[in-house]
Design a protein around this motif. Structure first.
Motif, PDB file in Angstrom:
ATOM      1  N   SER A  28       0.017  19.211  25.122  1.00 33.94           N
ATOM      2  CA  SER A  28      -1.069  20.205  24.638  1.00 33.94           C
ATOM      3  C   SER A  28      -2.264  20.872  25.547  1.00 33.94           C
ATOM      4  O   SER A  28      -2.750  21.848  25.099  1.00 33.94           O
ATOM      5  N   PHE A  29      -3.126  19.975  25.905  1.00 30.66           N
ATOM      6  CA  PHE A  29      -3.817  19.877  26.766  1.00 30.66           C
ATOM      7  C   PHE A  29      -3.754  21.297  27.879  1.00 30.66           C
ATOM      8  O   PHE A  29      -4.520  22.099  27.809  1.00 30.66           O
ATOM      9  N   VAL A  30      -2.486  21.351  28.637  1.00 33.23           N
ATOM     10  CA  VAL A  30      -1.958  22.391  29.819  1.00 33.23           C
ATOM     11  C   VAL A  30      -1.821  23.353  29.207  1.00 33.23           C
ATOM     12  O   VAL A  30      -2.163  23.971  29.693  1.00 33.23           O
ATOM     13  N   GLY A  31      -1.315  23.390  27.642  1.00 30.49           N
ATOM     14  CA  GLY A  31      -0.599  24.036  27.033  1.00 30.49           C
ATOM     15  C   GLY A  31      -1.909  24.768  26.426  1.00 30.49           C
ATOM     16  O   GLY A  31      -1.639  26.538  26.692  1.00 30.49           O
ATOM     17  N   LEU A  32      -2.766  24.186  26.293  1.00 31.86           N
ATOM     18  CA  LEU A  32      -3.815  25.351  25.309  1.00 31.86           C
ATOM     19  C   LEU A  32      -5.173  25.597  26.797  1.00 31.86           C
ATOM     20  O   LEU A  32      -6.014  26.671  26.740  1.00 31.86           O
TER      21      LEU A  32
ATOM     22  N   LEU B 245      -0.425  29.075  21.200  1.00 30.79           N
ATOM     23  CA  LEU B 245      -1.786  27.993  20.648  1.00 30.79           C
ATOM     24  C   LEU B 245      -0.451  26.608  19.578  1.00 30.79           C
ATOM     25  O   LEU B 245       0.086  25.678  19.727  1.00 30.79           O
ATOM     26  N   GLY B 246       0.138  27.749  19.117  1.00 34.84           N
ATOM     27  CA  GLY B 246       0.966  26.909  17.715  1.00 34.84           C
ATOM     28  C   GLY B 246       2.809  26.877  18.521  1.00 34.84           C
ATOM     29  O   GLY B 246       2.944  25.532  18.309  1.00 34.84           O
ATOM     30  N   ALA B 247       2.734  28.100  19.287  1.00 39.44           N
ATOM     31  CA  ALA B 247       4.043  27.338  20.201  1.00 39.44           C
ATOM     32  C   ALA B 247       3.777  25.752  20.975  1.00 39.44           C
ATOM     33  O   ALA B 247       4.173  25.413  21.284  1.00 39.44           O
ATOM     34  N   THR B 248       2.298  26.104  21.445  1.00 36.57           N
ATOM     35  CA  THR B 248       1.920  25.017  22.842  1.00 36.57           C
ATOM     36  C   THR B 248       2.314  23.242  21.710  1.00 36.57           C
ATOM     37  O   THR B 248       2.690  22.978  22.194  1.00 36.57           O
ATOM     38  N   ALA B 249       1.069  23.764  20.512  1.00 30.15           N
ATOM     39  CA  ALA B 249       1.458  22.344  19.736  1.00 30.15           C
ATOM     40  C   ALA B 249       3.240  22.396  19.351  1.00 30.15           C
ATOM     41  O   ALA B 249       3.770  20.501  19.107  1.00 30.15           O
ATOM     42  N   VAL B 250       3.837  23.231  18.677  1.00 29.58           N
ATOM     43  CA  VAL B 250       5.431  22.645  18.870  1.00 29.58           C
ATOM     44  C   VAL B 250       6.508  21.922  19.742  1.00 29.58           C
ATOM     45  O   VAL B 250       6.661  21.374  19.322  1.00 29.58           O
ATOM     46  N   PHE B 251       6.477  22.405  21.239  1.00 30.19           N
ATOM     47  CA  PHE B 251       6.169  22.750  22.293  1.00 30.19           C
ATOM     48  C   PHE B 251       6.454  20.320  21.874  1.00 30.19           C
ATOM     49  O   PHE B 251       7.361  20.254  23.119  1.00 30.19           O
ATOM     50  N   SER B 252       5.132  20.564  22.624  1.00 28.09           N
ATOM     51  CA  SER B 252       4.689  19.181  23.169  1.00 28.09           C
ATOM     52  C   SER B 252       5.011  18.093  21.782  1.00 28.09           C
ATOM     53  O   SER B 252       4.741  16.893  22.372  1.00 28.09           O
ATOM     54  N   PHE B 253       4.522  18.519  20.266  1.00 29.16           N
ATOM     55  CA  PHE B 253       5.652  17.265  19.679  1.00 29.16           C
ATOM     56  C   PHE B 253       6.778  16.949  19.594  1.00 29.16           C
ATOM     57  O   PHE B 253       6.727  15.714  19.258  1.00 29.16           O
TER      58      PHE B 253
ATOM     59  N   ASN C 293     -12.617  32.777  19.364  1.00 34.39           N
ATOM     60  CA  ASN C 293     -12.067  31.844  19.293  1.00 34.39           C
ATOM     61  C   ASN C 293     -11.594  31.586  20.186  1.00 34.39           C
ATOM     62  O   ASN C 293     -11.138  30.017  19.938  1.00 34.39           O
ATOM     63  N   LEU C 294     -12.759  31.156  20.720  1.00 33.52           N
ATOM     64  CA  LEU C 294     -12.403  30.197  22.038  1.00 33.52           C
ATOM     65  C   LEU C 294     -13.030  29.109  21.548  1.00 33.52           C
ATOM     66  O   LEU C 294     -12.268  27.684  21.233  1.00 33.52           O
ATOM     67  N   VAL C 295     -14.070  29.047  20.975  1.00 32.73           N
ATOM     68  CA  VAL C 295     -15.121  27.308  19.542  1.00 32.73           C
ATOM     69  C   VAL C 295     -14.142  27.323  18.039  1.00 32.73           C
ATOM     70  O   VAL C 295     -13.636  26.106  18.596  1.00 32.73           O
ATOM     71  N   PHE C 296     -13.169  28.108  18.116  1.00 35.59           N
ATOM     72  CA  PHE C 296     -12.271  27.973  16.936  1.00 35.59           C
ATOM     73  C   PHE C 296     -10.747  27.112  17.860  1.00 35.59           C
ATOM     74  O   PHE C 296     -10.440  26.400  17.315  1.00 35.59           O
ATOM     75  N   SER C 297     -10.492  27.999  19.163  1.00 34.82           N
ATOM     76  CA  SER C 297      -9.019  27.418  19.688  1.00 34.82           C
ATOM     77  C   SER C 297      -9.713  25.508  20.100  1.00 34.82           C
ATOM     78  O   SER C 297      -8.864  24.827  20.012  1.00 34.82           O
ATOM     79  N   LEU C 298     -10.833  25.412  20.582  1.00 33.34           N
ATOM     80  CA  LEU C 298     -11.092  24.019  20.717  1.00 33.34           C
ATOM     81  C   LEU C 298     -11.218  23.457  20.039  1.00 33.34           C
ATOM     82  O   LEU C 298     -11.117  22.353  20.107  1.00 33.34           O
ATOM     83  N   PHE C 299     -11.927  23.929  18.451  1.00 36.89           N
ATOM     84  CA  PHE C 299     -11.917  22.556  17.275  1.00 36.89           C
ATOM     85  C   PHE C 299     -10.098  22.303  16.845  1.00 36.89           C
ATOM     86  O   PHE C 299      -9.468  21.513  16.587  1.00 36.89           O
ATOM     87  N   LEU C 300      -8.854  23.698  17.148  1.00 37.18           N
ATOM     88  CA  LEU C 300      -7.899  23.714  16.337  1.00 37.18           C
ATOM     89  C   LEU C 300      -7.085  22.570  17.700  1.00 37.18           C
ATOM     90  O   LEU C 300      -6.258  21.837  16.728  1.00 37.18           O
ATOM     91  N   TYR C 301      -7.626  22.615  18.885  1.00 36.53           N
ATOM     92  CA  TYR C 301      -7.337  21.307  19.211  1.00 36.53           C
ATOM     93  C   TYR C 301      -7.615  19.756  18.912  1.00 36.53           C
ATOM     94  O   TYR C 301      -6.305  19.479  18.930  1.00 36.53           O
ATOM     95  N   ALA C 302      -8.566  20.069  18.359  1.00 36.90           N
ATOM     96  CA  ALA C 302      -9.301  18.232  18.345  1.00 36.90           C
ATOM     97  C   ALA C 302      -8.723  18.231  17.311  1.00 36.90           C
ATOM     98  O   ALA C 302      -8.175  17.061  16.868  1.00 36.90           O
TER      99      ALA C 302
END
Length: 106
Positions: free
Chosen positions: A50-54, A18-26, A78-87
């Motif tokens: 970032s949504f595709v990466g998520l 998720l961190g790599a996806t965030a950096v790449f999409s940014f 972990n799923l809920v925390f990942s969605l919170f991080l995405y938001a």
């Protein structure tokens, strides 16, 4: 089904992805902003990437958690925390790519 051994815990690998996806999409969003000079296009490009990466990361996590026999409660947390991080990431990206209003000087 073959047994797969990971060098890190599966949930830690999820957050690394998720961190790599965030950096790449940014970075792609910054490039799009520089090329198009339109903050709204760069914002939506970053959000879509970032949504595709998520989705890809959560799909991998579902299969990997089955492989290592992860319980239901840690998987849901972990799923809920990942969605919170995405938001949270979406809000941060909005404030970074929002159009700036330049006030006229008198």
């Amino acid at each position: 089904m073959d047994v797969v051994y990971y060098s890190y815990p599966v949930d830690a690998l999820l957050y690394m992805y998720l961190g790599a996806t965030a950096v790449f999409s940014f970075i792609i969003g910054l490039v799009v902003r520089r090329v198009s000079r339109r903050p709204d296009i760069s914002f939506w490009t970053t959000i879509v990437l970032s949504f595709v990466g998520l989705c890809l990361s959560l799909g991998w996590f579902r299969n990997a958690s089955v492989t290592v026999f992860m319980g239901t409660l840690p998987w849901v947390i972990n799923l809920v925390f990942s969605l919170f991080l995405y938001a949270l990431y979406s809000v941060i990206i909005y404030f970074i790519f929002r159009p700036r209003k330049i006030e006229a000087t008198k």
